[in-house]
Write an enzyme that holds these catalytic residues in place. Structure first.
Site, PDB file in Angstrom:
ATOM      1  CB  SER A  19      -6.418   3.069 -16.788  1.00  8.91           C
ATOM      2  OG  SER A  19      -5.536   4.014 -16.255  1.00  8.91           O
TER       3      SER A  19
ATOM      4  N   GLY B 224       0.823  -1.198   0.000  1.00 15.13           N
ATOM      5  CA  GLY B 224       0.000   0.000   0.000  1.00 15.13           C
ATOM      6  C   GLY B 224       0.853   1.241   0.000  1.00 15.13           C
ATOM      7  N   PRO B 225       0.218   2.406  -0.204  1.00 12.70           N
ATOM      8  CG  PRO B 225      -1.414   4.016  -0.446  1.00 12.70           C
ATOM      9  CD  PRO B 225      -1.193   2.558  -0.488  1.00 12.70           C
TER      10      PRO B 225
ATOM     11  N   GLY C 283       2.516   5.523   4.665  1.00 13.40           N
ATOM     12  CA  GLY C 283       1.788   6.127   5.777  1.00 13.40           C
ATOM     13  C   GLY C 283       0.411   5.577   6.022  1.00 13.40           C
ATOM     14  CB  VAL C 284      -1.832   3.166   4.478  1.00 11.36           C
ATOM     15  CG1 VAL C 284      -2.120   4.200   3.414  1.00 11.36           C
ATOM     16  CG2 VAL C 284      -0.911   2.087   3.957  1.00 11.36           C
ATOM     17  N   GLY C 285      -0.076   2.643   7.490  1.00 14.09           N
ATOM     18  CA  GLY C 285      -0.055   1.828   8.694  1.00 14.09           C
ATOM     19  C   GLY C 285       0.479   0.420   8.522  1.00 14.09           C
ATOM     20  CE  LYS C 286       3.460  -0.085   3.248  1.00 12.50           C
ATOM     21  NZ  LYS C 286       2.989   1.308   3.175  1.00 12.50           N
ATOM     22  CB  THR C 287       5.802   0.074   9.669  1.00 11.08           C
ATOM     23  OG1 THR C 287       6.326   0.199   8.359  1.00 11.08           O
ATOM     24  CG2 THR C 287       6.908  -0.310  10.616  1.00 11.08           C
TER      25      THR C 287
ATOM     26  CE  LYS D  56      -6.490   3.892 -12.098  1.00  8.45           C
ATOM     27  NZ  LYS D  56      -6.837   3.110 -13.286  1.00  8.45           N
TER      28      LYS D  56
HETATM   29  N1  LIG Z   1      -5.669   2.887  10.518  1.00  2.13           N
HETATM   30  C1  LIG Z   1      -4.833   3.517  11.334  1.00  2.13           C
HETATM   31  N2  LIG Z   1      -5.153   3.703  12.610  1.00  2.13           N
HETATM   32  C2  LIG Z   1      -4.312   4.339  13.432  1.00  2.13           C
HETATM   33  N3  LIG Z   1      -3.141   4.838  13.099  1.00  2.13           N
HETATM   34  C3  LIG Z   1      -2.731   4.673  11.821  1.00  2.13           C
HETATM   35  C4  LIG Z   1      -3.572   3.996  10.889  1.00  2.13           C
HETATM   36  N4  LIG Z   1      -2.914   3.980   9.712  1.00  2.13           N
HETATM   37  C5  LIG Z   1      -1.736   4.588   9.899  1.00  2.13           C
HETATM   38  N5  LIG Z   1      -1.613   5.003  11.168  1.00  2.13           N
HETATM   39  C6  LIG Z   1      -0.480   5.724  11.716  1.00  2.13           C
HETATM   40  O1  LIG Z   1       0.229   6.365  10.688  1.00  2.13           O
HETATM   41  C7  LIG Z   1       1.603   6.377  10.917  1.00  2.13           C
HETATM   42  C8  LIG Z   1       2.343   5.890   9.721  1.00  2.13           C
HETATM   43  O2  LIG Z   1       2.143   4.501   9.535  1.00  2.13           O
HETATM   44  P1  LIG Z   1       3.275   3.492   9.128  1.00  2.13           P
HETATM   45  O3  LIG Z   1       4.593   3.988   9.538  1.00  2.13           O
HETATM   46  O4  LIG Z   1       2.874   2.157   9.577  1.00  2.13           O
HETATM   47  O5  LIG Z   1       3.185   3.589   7.585  1.00  2.13           O
HETATM   48  P2  LIG Z   1       3.666   2.559   6.480  1.00  2.13           P
HETATM   49  O6  LIG Z   1       2.466   2.045   5.828  1.00  2.13           O
HETATM   50  O7  LIG Z   1       4.601   1.607   7.056  1.00  2.13           O
HETATM   51  O8  LIG Z   1       4.389   3.544   5.464  1.00  2.13           O
HETATM   52  P3  LIG Z   1       5.700   3.322   4.577  1.00  2.13           P
HETATM   53  O9  LIG Z   1       5.277   2.607   3.354  1.00  2.13           O
HETATM   54  O10 LIG Z   1       6.125   4.725   4.255  1.00  2.13           O
HETATM   55  O11 LIG Z   1       6.645   2.596   5.416  1.00  2.13           O
HETATM   56  C9  LIG Z   1       1.828   5.513  12.131  1.00  2.13           C
HETATM   57  O12 LIG Z   1       2.076   6.334  13.223  1.00  2.13           O
HETATM   58  C10 LIG Z   1       0.518   4.773  12.308  1.00  2.13           C
HETATM   59  O13 LIG Z   1       0.229   4.521  13.655  1.00  2.13           O
HETATM   60 MG   LIG Z   2       6.706   1.464   6.924  1.00  2.00          MG
END
Ligand SMILES: Nc1ncnc2c1ncn2[C@@H]1O[C@H](COP(=O)(O)OP(=O)(O)OP(=O)(O)O)[C@@H](O)[C@H]1O
Ligand SMILES: [Mg+2]
Length: 816
Positions: A701, A376-377, A379-383, A744
């Site tokens: 597309s 996923g893009p 900052g969506v919370g993967k880590t 999209k």
């Molecule tokens: N659904 C969610 N609920 C609560 N907090 C979230 C959620 N999604 C993201 N966050 C918060 O957003 C911040 C960024 O998330 P994270 O570092 O996991 O991004 P990532 O997907 O790993 O990005 P990257 O691909 O840049 O590594 C974290 O502090 C995380 O807690």
């Molecule tokens: Mg990450």
């Protein structure tokens, strides 16, 4: 030993008158005394023990004469030798003394006088008597050769006696004093214990002195050689013994010195500590054997040795790894669910899939399942999801960033032979977490590099393959480590660059971006409380209402995730922290005005941008998928005088170019239907441009968007405001489905789009992937032909066009 005894007695000078050479020898009859294993030489004294009945009678029968003939037996084992059992040459001897022994035997001292050849036996009982001829010795002339030989003999003899520990040194002096060569040879022959009876007998049977000297000389030379060889072997043995003794001695000394210095205790204690650690580590049998072997080697090494610390490090690594230490008990699904919900807002489908996966692991703990991969893009919370899974399972969390990793050794370590070698990241992290079942996050697999230093992806394959990873072999450890308990989770922004074999082993879980509403909820529940805490203020001191959070998300960030949003909330919190540090105590309500004050003027206004740009005919809004989520995309068409050429710009890939050609062809072939006159390209050139020109774009597309842009241009009709679209086209005017719909759609919504045109075939996808809340506020038009696209996107009456203009004006004039 008779020979030896005899040697220390100075042979008496013979009183026999010397016969001149050539004189006929006298024949005499003498009693014959057979002896075993010894030969009596003239001038030598031989003490004999006489035990045989016949011999005792012989001695006792001796009158004044006291002369006997001593002859050696051919076979020493014969008890009653007959005449044929005796040698034919013996020695005439004088019996000097007879001593009776307690056991009836006699002790007899005899002295040899002359060589004699036995002729005829005159009596055989009770003892032998025989006639014998005295053998005259032929003394050689004293030529220089004879003299040299004689001196050599003496020298050799002295050398042998000097080197022998058993022969008396007196013999050397005696030999020096004997002048006659014949006597000298007899003396030497009788003095040397190493000559065999046969050799002695041969010498006795050689009356020719020169020949005898020669023979003795050879025997001595041989003996000397044997002696030297013996000495050499002995000294070699001694050398090696001495060397090891010396080493031992030195080492002991070293130990003593170290003990004085207080060092030894340390190293000894150290190796005891290591032993304890090895025992405690509970390693597999083979590994333990290796560790103990290395420990043994360490014990024999000096702590000063260069190898010492290397070996010690190695043992230490083996000893501290969590070979069988695990943290996880059973997986509690309910608890895991609570944990995931607590840490993350929304992500319902993702959480479901994680829980499914964990349930299987619970039912089948030894499951060789696929590896999870979050895509996923940013900052969506993967880590942070990974972290949360670890918490949910009560396991340790460990993370390696693979981004930009080129060297296989970073993952798998260097061989121990390299200077400064260490285990790779996998093993290092396991050591850090101290358990063998952590949640192990391999971040950014899509950014893995590879070059001449090896391909880390192939090392990852081994790590991630459940069939192989129970015997993962780090180059440094060189022992198999079982990784099958580790829960590996990979993350990636896109899958295009992930090597196919890796992809094959992973279970992909997609995380798409968030809508503004979701971002606001995440901010309210997670980001704001966290930032308040991190910046040292309390919830009583600041209040950020949902409207303001939405305002920040909409106008200050342009992202699919929430990272930037969190940073901005942090900035706001810090401003309040500063105000409080400066003395203010009142609670801050963060209104839009406050946001503007703290964060500056509005940074992002996608809706006005869309409006602004689509004011002109020939511009259409498309939707694109990017690794950072989705985005809106403008396609501009322009016409000028020319000869029917088509120019395409904006870093466009082949597929997109072809799709532009197709769009143009469709427009040309349907010109009449569209109300266009004649061949639209006859007197003009067309130019299609896709900003932003610096970013590469590709894919089919944007087909519908291109047709729309062209038709809008050619009919001189601006498209309707806030309308975006995606879809592939065919030459016959059908609209085909495309991927990335969810991203999209969310991008369109973020940009403030109100009408989205999508291929009819993605309808089920949309309904499954997007929640009601996410779809709220946007009208979706599903289409199957280009005609229906145009029906939605272009105004058809003057009134509609007027309305559009009015809408645009209000949007653009809305000041924020
Ligand atoms: N659904 C969610 N609920 C609560 N907090 C979230 C959620 N999604 C993201 N966050 C918060 O957003 C911040 C960024 O998330 P994270 O570092 O996991 O991004 P990532 O997907 O790993 O990005 P990257 O691909 O840049 O590594 C974290 O502090 C995380 O807690
Ligand atoms: Mg990450």
């Amino acid at each position: 030993m008779p020979g030896e005894f005899l040697s220390i007695i100075q042979p008496s000078d013979s009183k026999e008158p010397k016969r001149a050479a050539g004189e006929s020898p006298a024949r005499r009859t003498l009693p014959v005394l057979p002896v075993r294993d010894t030969v009596l030489f003239p001038h030598a004294v031989l003490p004999l023990t006489v035990g045989r009945e016949s011999s005792v009678q012989l001695i006792q029968s001796l009158g004044e004469e006291k002369q006997i003939l001593v002859v050696a037996q051919r076979d020493a084992r014969q008890d009653s030798p007959g005449p044929t059992d005796l040698h034919t040459v013996g020695t005439v001897a004088t019996v000097h003394k007879v001593v009776k022994m307690p056991n009836q035997s006699l002790f007899v001292f005899t002295e040899g006088t002359e060589r004699a050849r036995l002729c005829e036996y005159t009596q055989t009982t009770p003892f032998h008597c025989a006639e014998c001829d005295i053998l005259t010795e032929s003394e050689p002339e004293l030529t220089p050769e004879v003299e040299a030989l004689q001196r050599n003999l003496v020298a050799q003899f002295q050398q042998i006696v000097g080197a022998s520990p058993t022969l008396s040194d007196d013999l050397q002096a005696i030999a020096l004093n004997i002048d006659e060569p014949g006597r000298l040879t007899d003396f030497v022959a009788s003095s040397l214990p190493f000559l065999s009876t046969m050799e002695k007998q041969e010498l006795l049977e050689t009356p020719d002195v020169a020949a005898r000297m020669d023979r003795v000389h050879k025997l001595l030379a041989k003996e000397l050689e044997v002696q030297q060889l013996r000495n050499k072997i002995q000294s070699e043995v001694q050398d090696s013994v001495q060397q090891s003794q010396r080493d031992f001695y030195l080492r002991e000394q070293l130990k003593a010195i170290q003990k004085e210095l207080g060092d030894l205790d340390d190293s000894q204690k150290d190796s005891e500590d290591l032993k304890e650690k090895i025992d405690a580590a509970d390693m597999p049998e083979d590994v333990k054997k290796e560790a103990l072997k290395e420990l043994g080697r360490l014990g024999r090494m000096s702590p000063m040795a260069a190898d010492y610390s290397l070996t010690r490090n190695y043992i230490e690594w083996l000893a501290v790894l969590p070979w069988s230490k695990s943290s996880g008990g059973e997986v509690d699904i309910a608890k895991a669910k609570a944990c995931l919900d607590e840490d993350h807002y929304g992500l319902k489908k993702v959480k479901e899939r994680i829980l499914d996966y964990l349930s299987v692991r619970r039912l089948k703990p030894d499951m060789k399942g696929p590896i999870l991969c979050f895509v996923g893009p940013p900052g969506v919370g993967k880590t942070s999801l990974g972290r949360s899974i670890a918490r949910a399972l009560g396991r340790k969390f460990s993370r390696i960033s693979l981004g930009g990793m080129h060297d296989e050794a970073e993952l798998r370590g260097h061989r121990r032979t390299y200077i400064g070698a260490l285990p790779g990241q996998i093993i290092q992290n396991l050591k850090r977490v101290e358990t063998n079942d952590p949640v192990f996050m391999l971040d950014e697999v899509d950014k893995l590099g590879s070059d001449f230093r090896g391909d880390p992806a192939s090392a990852l394959l081994e790590v991630l393959d459940p069939e192989q990873n129970n015997t993962f072999r780090d180059n440094y450890l060189d022992q198999p480590f079982d990784l099958s308990h580790v829960l590996f989770i990979c993350t990636a922004n896109q899958l295009d660059t992930v090597p196919a074999p890796l992809l094959d082993r992973m279970e992909i879980i997609d995380l798409t971006g968030y809508t503004e509403e979701e971002k606001v909820s995440i901010a309210e529940q997670y980001l704001v409380p966290r930032q308040i805490k991190e910046n040292g203020i309390t919830a009583e001191q600041i209040e950020i209402p949902a409207a303001s959070l939405g305002f920040i998300a909409r106008h200050y960030t342009r992202e699919a995730g929430v990272r930037k949003l969190e940073q901005l909330i942090g900035t706001v919190c810090r401003k309040q922290a500063r105000r409080m540090a400066e003395g203010s105590t009142d609670k801050l309500a963060v209104t839009e005005a406050v946001v503007r004050e703290f964060l500056g003027g509005i940074k992002v206004r996608v809706d006005t941008e869309i409006d602004e740009r689509t004011r002109r005919a020939g511009v259409a809004v498309g939707l694109a998928w990017t690794p950072a989520g989705g985005d809106v995309l403008f396609i501009e068409a322009s016409r000028m005088q020319g000869k029917g050429g088509l120019t395409i710009t904006g870093q466009i890939g082949d597929v997109m170019k072809e799709s532009m050609q197709a769009a143009l062809t469709w427009v040309r072939s349907n010109a009449a239907k569209l109300g266009l006159n004649g061949d639209i390209t006859r007197d003009s050139d067309l130019h299609i441009h896709v900003p932003a020109g610096a970013i590469p774009k590709d894919g089919p597309s944007a087909g519908v968007t291109m047709v729309t842009a062209l038709v809008s241009l050619l009919t001189d009709t601006p498209v309707r405001p806030l309308t975006a679209m995606t879809g592939e086209i065919t030459l016959s005017g059908n609209v085909l489905p495309v991927g990335g719909i969810k991203e999209k759609f969310l991008a369109a919504k973020r940009a403030g789009v109100r009408d989205v045109i999508l291929p009819i075939d993605v309808k089920t996808n949309v309904e499954e992937d997007l929640t009601k809340e996410q779809m709220e506020g946007v009208i979706i038009h599903y289409v199957s032909t280009i005609e229906s696209v145009l029906a939605v996107v272009l105004p058809h009456t003057f009134k509609e066009a007027d309305d559009d203009r009015a809408v645009r004006e209000t949007i653009l004039s809305a000041t924020l």
